[in-house]
Design a protein around this motif. Structure first.
Motif, PDB file in Angstrom:
ATOM      1  N   ARG A  11     -40.189 -48.372 -57.602  1.00  0.00           N
ATOM      2  CA  ARG A  11     -41.501 -47.752 -57.496  1.00  0.00           C
ATOM      3  C   ARG A  11     -41.674 -46.777 -58.633  1.00  0.00           C
ATOM      4  O   ARG A  11     -40.728 -46.201 -59.121  1.00  0.00           O
ATOM      5  N   HIS A  87     -41.543 -43.627 -49.860  1.00  0.00           N
ATOM      6  CA  HIS A  87     -40.381 -44.342 -49.312  1.00  0.00           C
ATOM      7  C   HIS A  87     -39.069 -43.595 -49.566  1.00  0.00           C
ATOM      8  O   HIS A  87     -38.157 -43.678 -48.762  1.00  0.00           O
ATOM      9  N   GLU A 289     -50.126 -47.915 -52.865  1.00  0.00           N
ATOM     10  CA  GLU A 289     -49.425 -47.474 -51.646  1.00  0.00           C
ATOM     11  C   GLU A 289     -50.135 -46.269 -51.023  1.00  0.00           C
ATOM     12  O   GLU A 289     -50.381 -46.229 -49.822  1.00  0.00           O
TER      13      GLU A 289
HETATM   14 ZN    ZN Z   1     -44.543 -49.133 -49.391  1.00  0.00          ZN
END
Ligand code: ZN
Length: 317
Positions: A11, A87, A289
């Motif tokens: 990410r 996350h 996200e």
């Molecule tokens: Zn996610």
């Protein structure tokens, strides 16, 4: 746990300029929603009683909770920047401090923000905790991106209102009005979901990761992402070469009508998939996200993504 050894996917922080803009915008929003002298708040706002302090773990829920509570809440959203990956978030001591005064803590749950549940238990003893995953029956291990499910958004909103009514029984009428106003404000979003469901159900999609899957299901799209690829993406690991090839073949062979790309992930694998889609002329719809930089509200963010999806599928939105 999955292996995290040098994955080609990770990410990412969004581009510096937009990230900074988002942070500035959200700070402004946060300042507005949590500002005000507490002693005067009950008199100056529309809330008939003293407002309650609410801490929300992530901004995907923060805007909704702020509007449900209105003048009857002071809402603090802990992760309110698209440059942070929820996350893998590690809370700071300052984050813990935000929980101390909380009357209510709202977390996503489903193992998405376990740090927030822990801080609620340790730093906000006595606060009510609303866990969205528990509200909708999404256990740890389920796809945690619940804010992408229109049904879950409605159910969690109802649960937030019920919780606030328990904390502020004298504000029940006001809170009911706020809940009804939110439904009205969300109409462009719910209408677009309904339109896509009517006109695009049965069309196919592939996704670089599963963030949008609940919405894709809600509008009736058929997931053609190879299962092994999707599993690897959910575990932040690399897919097998065979799964990657299967995905690329499906795109090149036009078995997939649209590619959903989470722009908050980066790495050579999503890039290769996206490149294949572009080469094949398969439209790519970008999603994020967390609340997109520049979006003024939850529905503003969702509607702009759904409008792009409609365009990609040739639905007149
Ligand atoms: Zn996610």
């Amino acid at each position: 746990m999955s292996s995290r050894a040098t994955p080609s996917r990770r990410r990412r922080r969004t581009r510096a300029a937009t990230g900074a803009l988002a942070a500035a915008t959200l700070l402004t929003l946060a300042a507005c929603s949590s500002s005000g002298d507490t002693d005067a708040a009950a008199e100056t706002g529309d809330c008939p009683t003293a407002p309650v302090d609410v801490v929300v773990s992530v901004d995907q829920w923060g805007d909704l909770v702020s509007r449900l509570g209105g003048d009857c809440t002071h809402v603090t959203t802990v992760i309110a920047s698209s440059s942070v990956d929820p996350h893998d978030y590690e809370p700071t001591p300052a984050d813990a401090g935000k929980f101390v005064k909380a009357d209510l803590v709202v977390v996503n749950g489903a193992d998405y923000d376990p740090w927030a549940s822990k801080l609620a238990a340790s730093a906000a003893k006595g606060a009510a905790v609303l866990d969205a995953g528990q509200v909708v029956g999404a256990a740890d291990g389920a796809n945690p991106h619940l804010w992408y499910s229109p049904d879950d958004v409605a159910r969690v909103s109802d649960a937030v209102t019920r919780e606030l009514e328990t904390l502020s029984p004298d504000a029940k009428d006001y809170l009911e009005q706020q809940r009804a106003a939110l439904t009205k404000d969300l109409a462009p979003y719910t209408d677009l979901v309904a339109k896509l469901k009517t006109e695009a159900a049965g069309r196919t999609y592939g996704a670089t990761e599963g963030v949008f899957d609940y919405m894709a299901q809600a509008v009736g799209l058929v997931d053609k992402t190879p299962a092994g690829f999707a599993r690897a993406a959910a575990n932040e690991s690399d897919p097998s070469p065979a799964d990657l090839k299967a995905f690329q073949d499906a795109l090149a062979g036009h078995e997939i009508d649209v590619l959903i790309d989470n722009t908050q992930t980066e790495g050579s694998i999503p890039e290769q998939v996206r490149h294949t889609a572009e080469q094949a002329g398969v439209p790519v719809v970008e999603v994020t996200e967390t609340v997109a930089p520049g979006a003024s509200s939850f529905e503003d963010w969702q509607v702009s993504q759904l409008t792009e999806l409609a365009k990609a599928l040739g639905v007149d939105a």
